[in-house]
Scaffold this active site. Structure first.
Site, PDB file in Angstrom:
ATOM      1  CE  LYS A 175       8.211 -61.183 -38.722  1.00 14.14           C
ATOM      2  NZ  LYS A 175       7.833 -60.984 -40.090  1.00 14.14           N
ATOM      3  N   GLY A 228      18.923 -60.163 -40.527  1.00 16.30           N
ATOM      4  CA  GLY A 228      18.259 -58.881 -40.735  1.00 16.30           C
ATOM      5  C   GLY A 228      19.130 -57.729 -40.288  1.00 16.30           C
ATOM      6  N   GLY A 233      18.624 -57.059 -34.647  1.00 16.28           N
ATOM      7  CA  GLY A 233      19.453 -58.074 -33.991  1.00 16.28           C
ATOM      8  C   GLY A 233      19.756 -57.688 -32.540  1.00 16.28           C
ATOM      9  CD  GLU A 248      24.859 -65.184 -40.962  1.00 16.46           C
ATOM     10  OE1 GLU A 248      25.550 -64.204 -41.288  1.00 16.46           O
ATOM     11  OE2 GLU A 248      25.267 -66.350 -41.012  1.00 16.46           O
ATOM     12  CB  CYS A 282      24.062 -58.961 -45.801  1.00 13.54           C
ATOM     13  SG  CYS A 282      24.125 -60.613 -46.470  1.00 13.54           S
ATOM     14  CD  GLU A 379      23.195 -53.012 -44.138  1.00 12.66           C
ATOM     15  OE1 GLU A 379      22.356 -52.910 -43.231  1.00 12.66           O
ATOM     16  OE2 GLU A 379      23.562 -54.108 -44.593  1.00 12.66           O
TER      17      GLU A 379
HETATM   18  P1  NDP Z   1      14.818 -56.247 -40.584  1.00 10.11           P
HETATM   19  O1  NDP Z   1      15.717 -56.442 -39.419  1.00 10.11           O
HETATM   20  O2  NDP Z   1      14.010 -55.014 -40.634  1.00 10.11           O
HETATM   21  O3  NDP Z   1      13.779 -57.458 -40.703  1.00 10.11           O
HETATM   22  C1  NDP Z   1      14.203 -58.798 -40.719  1.00 10.11           C
HETATM   23  C2  NDP Z   1      13.130 -59.678 -40.129  1.00 10.11           C
HETATM   24  O4  NDP Z   1      12.973 -59.341 -38.755  1.00 10.11           O
HETATM   25  C3  NDP Z   1      11.761 -59.484 -40.774  1.00 10.11           C
HETATM   26  O5  NDP Z   1      11.083 -60.702 -40.820  1.00 10.11           O
HETATM   27  C4  NDP Z   1      11.086 -58.527 -39.802  1.00 10.11           C
HETATM   28  O6  NDP Z   1       9.665 -58.571 -39.850  1.00 10.11           O
HETATM   29  C5  NDP Z   1      11.608 -59.060 -38.479  1.00 10.11           C
HETATM   30  N1  NDP Z   1      11.540 -58.122 -37.380  1.00 10.11           N
HETATM   31  C6  NDP Z   1      11.475 -56.771 -37.424  1.00 10.11           C
HETATM   32  N2  NDP Z   1      11.428 -56.262 -36.171  1.00 10.11           N
HETATM   33  C7  NDP Z   1      11.469 -57.317 -35.322  1.00 10.11           C
HETATM   34  C8  NDP Z   1      11.477 -57.450 -33.912  1.00 10.11           C
HETATM   35  N3  NDP Z   1      11.404 -56.389 -33.100  1.00 10.11           N
HETATM   36  N4  NDP Z   1      11.536 -58.689 -33.381  1.00 10.11           N
HETATM   37  C9  NDP Z   1      11.623 -59.788 -34.159  1.00 10.11           C
HETATM   38  N5  NDP Z   1      11.600 -59.722 -35.515  1.00 10.11           N
HETATM   39  C10 NDP Z   1      11.551 -58.508 -36.087  1.00 10.11           C
HETATM   40  O7  NDP Z   1      15.725 -56.383 -41.882  1.00 10.11           O
HETATM   41  P2  NDP Z   1      15.283 -56.276 -43.407  1.00 10.11           P
HETATM   42  O8  NDP Z   1      14.197 -57.258 -43.703  1.00 10.11           O
HETATM   43  O9  NDP Z   1      15.047 -54.855 -43.749  1.00 10.11           O
HETATM   44  O10 NDP Z   1      16.587 -56.805 -44.146  1.00 10.11           O
HETATM   45  C11 NDP Z   1      17.674 -55.984 -44.419  1.00 10.11           C
HETATM   46  C12 NDP Z   1      18.779 -56.177 -43.408  1.00 10.11           C
HETATM   47  O11 NDP Z   1      19.121 -57.544 -43.340  1.00 10.11           O
HETATM   48  C13 NDP Z   1      20.031 -55.457 -43.799  1.00 10.11           C
HETATM   49  O12 NDP Z   1      20.624 -54.861 -42.680  1.00 10.11           O
HETATM   50  C14 NDP Z   1      20.913 -56.584 -44.330  1.00 10.11           C
HETATM   51  O13 NDP Z   1      22.267 -56.292 -44.309  1.00 10.11           O
HETATM   52  C15 NDP Z   1      20.535 -57.702 -43.449  1.00 10.11           C
HETATM   53  N6  NDP Z   1      20.864 -58.984 -44.063  1.00 10.11           N
HETATM   54  C16 NDP Z   1      21.909 -59.708 -43.550  1.00 10.11           C
HETATM   55  C17 NDP Z   1      22.307 -60.903 -44.148  1.00 10.11           C
HETATM   56  C18 NDP Z   1      23.402 -61.728 -43.565  1.00 10.11           C
HETATM   57  O14 NDP Z   1      23.448 -62.929 -43.865  1.00 10.11           O
HETATM   58  N7  NDP Z   1      24.310 -61.202 -42.758  1.00 10.11           N
HETATM   59  C19 NDP Z   1      21.661 -61.382 -45.374  1.00 10.11           C
HETATM   60  C20 NDP Z   1      20.575 -60.543 -45.827  1.00 10.11           C
HETATM   61  C21 NDP Z   1      20.212 -59.385 -45.174  1.00 10.11           C
HETATM   62  P3  NDP Z   1       8.831 -57.513 -40.734  1.00 10.11           P
HETATM   63  O15 NDP Z   1       9.255 -57.701 -42.135  1.00 10.11           O
HETATM   64  O16 NDP Z   1       7.427 -57.934 -40.476  1.00 10.11           O
HETATM   65  O17 NDP Z   1       9.169 -56.174 -40.180  1.00 10.11           O
END
Ligand code: NDP
Length: 488
Positions: A175, A228, A233, A248, A282, A379
């Site tokens: 997803k 994310g 998380g 992550e 990130c 962040e």
């Molecule tokens: P989100 O947590 O908002 O979204 C990440 C993914 O999770 C998307 O596919 C999103 O879907 C999905 N999602 C959202 N809500 C849920 C839920 N309740 N249950 C399951 N899945 C869900 O993060 P962002 O996309 O905004 O990315 C930015 C964040 O990611 C920042 O905090 C960044 O630091 C972190 N990140 C961490 C990395 C690492 O390796 N440590 C690398 C890159 C980013 P949808 O888009 O449909 O909402």
């Protein structure tokens, strides 16, 4: 112009969503529509999980070196399509073209590296405490893995999860972020062309709350691999039940510049670390800790360079910084400018939107920041960095570690003792010496500590993430032997 319609990929077929509902997505640089995508729901996830469960039996039986060979084909196809894919990535998210190429290159590197790991799914052998008994471990695939990814590296991040998971013999329900569904479609098209059998990789597009949550809760899925936001998380951990979860998450990374540092080198590092990818990493350096004596010189140099950075659509020539991903991100980043001002930090430059079309935000630098301030602690995920000036090494380390996150921390110093002390004392999963916080290579472990999560993707640890280590005892004594009881 008629918008292209993109489908989901379930059980080897490109399909509409069960509900027939769709969603649209715009390019954040031009605000033009990119395409129409399937709005999946629970039913679609269930179908994808069933397909992945069916495919698991055969896929996991294929010897790992052979599974690896398919990834070499994937690498080849990515290479052949690199330029087109990079262009499409930029059309979807505005990213600077050179960075988009880097995104694809990372996936190529990962495919090539992890293909070889198919020959290195090592277990261990050790001695038994009993005579004529043999002890060892072997690696088993986990089963169906749910891969949930963010938008900021829409080809690279899926590759860090999906390629190792496949080599290890797992099948996938993927997803992607709703901000980059087109890249996900293109990514899966490549896997299909490479010959991944039907059901082994399934793509379900749609919202996090519906599709994401069903993946997290579904009992057929044995592992969640998530990248994310910290809060997502946390929710995943609450909802996943008993399955393996890998996280992550975000961070608040730092570059420390000691008084003996090569200042020009550190400056280049801060520019790239803080403003590369518009700070949407990130590993972005959204904090700088600089030795007191260097503060005013460093700020002058940084201001001069930052003011020359060119914002714009990543497909245009000479662009340094692309847009933020969407309007909500623009609002969030700007809210932190307001917070910083209210907290009493001094805004050196930026602090506002650039232009009226596209979600561009000026490189923003705060100084006279104190470690307790929110702009130093939280962040932001935008081109904003906060400068704190420190009295000495110990104060720098204390301020660096004062945050709830710990992903990628860096220090510039020529003092070898301080460099080694920093390696030991910095509370982060990754430490850079005389290099910025950005620069992870795929053959080393990647991951954070504290609220940045606990998984280790990439490198040899990727294999550990995506397998279960099974312990095997072989007793060839021909008699019942009792561990801990037969002491002679
Ligand atoms: P989100 O947590 O908002 O979204 C990440 C993914 O999770 C998307 O596919 C999103 O879907 C999905 N999602 C959202 N809500 C849920 C839920 N309740 N249950 C399951 N899945 C869900 O993060 P962002 O996309 O905004 O990315 C930015 C964040 O990611 C920042 O905090 C960044 O630091 C972190 N990140 C961490 C990395 C690492 O390796 N440590 C690398 C890159 C980013 P949808 O888009 O449909 O909402």
């Amino acid at each position: 112009m008629k918008l292209p319609v993109f489908k989901m990929y379930i059980d080897g077929k490109w399909v509409n969503s069960h509900s027939e509902e769709t969603f649209q997505k715009i390019n954040p640089a031009t605000e033009k529509l990119v395409g129409v995508f399937q709005k999946g729901n629970k039913e679609d996830v269930k179908k994808a999980v069933n397909a992945a469960e069916r495919a698991f039996e055969k896929w996991s039986e294929i010897p790992a070196p052979k599974r690896g060979k398919i990834l070499l084909k994937v690498a080849q196809l990515l290479e052949q399509n690199k330029e087109n894919l990079a262009k499409e990535l930029t059309e979807e998210m505005g990213k600077v073209l050179a960075e988009a190429r880097g995104d694809i290159q990372e996936a190529i590197d990962m495919a090539e590296y992890i293909a070889g790991e198919g020959r290195r799914l090592f277990g261990r052998t050790t001695t038994s405490e009993l005579k004529d008994k043999f002890a060892m471990t072997v690696r088993d695939p986990i089963g169906v893995v749910g891969c949930i990814t963010p938008w900021n590296f829409p080809i690279a991040i899926p590759s860090w999860k999906i390629f190792p998971a496949l080599v290890c013999g797992n099948t996938i329900v993927f997803k992607p972020s709703s901000d980059t569904p087109r890249c996900a479609v293109k990514f899966v098209e490549i896997l299909e062309k490479a010959g991944i059998p039907k059901g082994v990789i399934n793509l379900v597009t749609g919202g996090g709350n519906e599709v994401g949550m069903e993946i997290v809760r579904n009992k057929g899925i044995r592992m969640i691999s998530f990248t994310g936001h910290r809060d997502t998380g946390k929710e995943i951990l609450r909802q996943a039940g008993i399955k393996k979860v890998s996280l992550e998450l975000g961070s608040k990374n730092v570059i420390i510049i000691m008084d003996d540092a090569d200042l020009n080198l550190a400056l280049e590092g801060v520019l790239w670390g803080a403003f590369g990818t518009a700070g949407q990493r990130c590993t972005a350096a959204s904090r700088v800790i600089v030795a007191k004596d260097l503060k005013s010189k460093f700020e002058k140099m940084l201001l001069e360079k930052a003011s020359k950075l060119k914002l714009g659509y990543g497909l245009n020539k000479g662009i340094d910084i692309g847009p933020l991903i969407n309007k909500a991100a623009l609002e969030k980043v700007h809210s932190y400018t307001e917070i910083g001002k209210k907290e009493g930090a001094k805004l050196l430059t930026g602090g506002k939107r650039s232009g009226t079309k596209g979600f561009f935000y000026l490189p923003t630098i705060f100084t006279d920041v104190s470690p307790y301030m929110r702009i130093f602690q939280e962040e932001i995920f935008g081109p904003t960095t906060a400068i704190f000036s420190c009295k000495n090494f110990d104060e720098a380390i204390e301020a660096a570690n004062s945050v709830e996150y710990g992903l990628s921390f860096s220090i510039y110093t020529k003092n070898i003792n301080n460099a080694f002390k920093a390696i030991k004392k910095l509370q982060s999963g990754i430490v850079y010496i005389n290099a910025p916080t950005i620069g992870a290579e795929i053959h080393l472990p990647f991951g954070g500590i504290k609220n940045s999560g606990f998984s280790r993707e990439g490198g040899w640890t990727a294999i550990e993430e995506f397998t279960n280590e099974k312990t095997v005892y072989i007793d060839f004594s021909g008699k019942l032997q009792k561990a801990q009881i037969d002491l002679d």
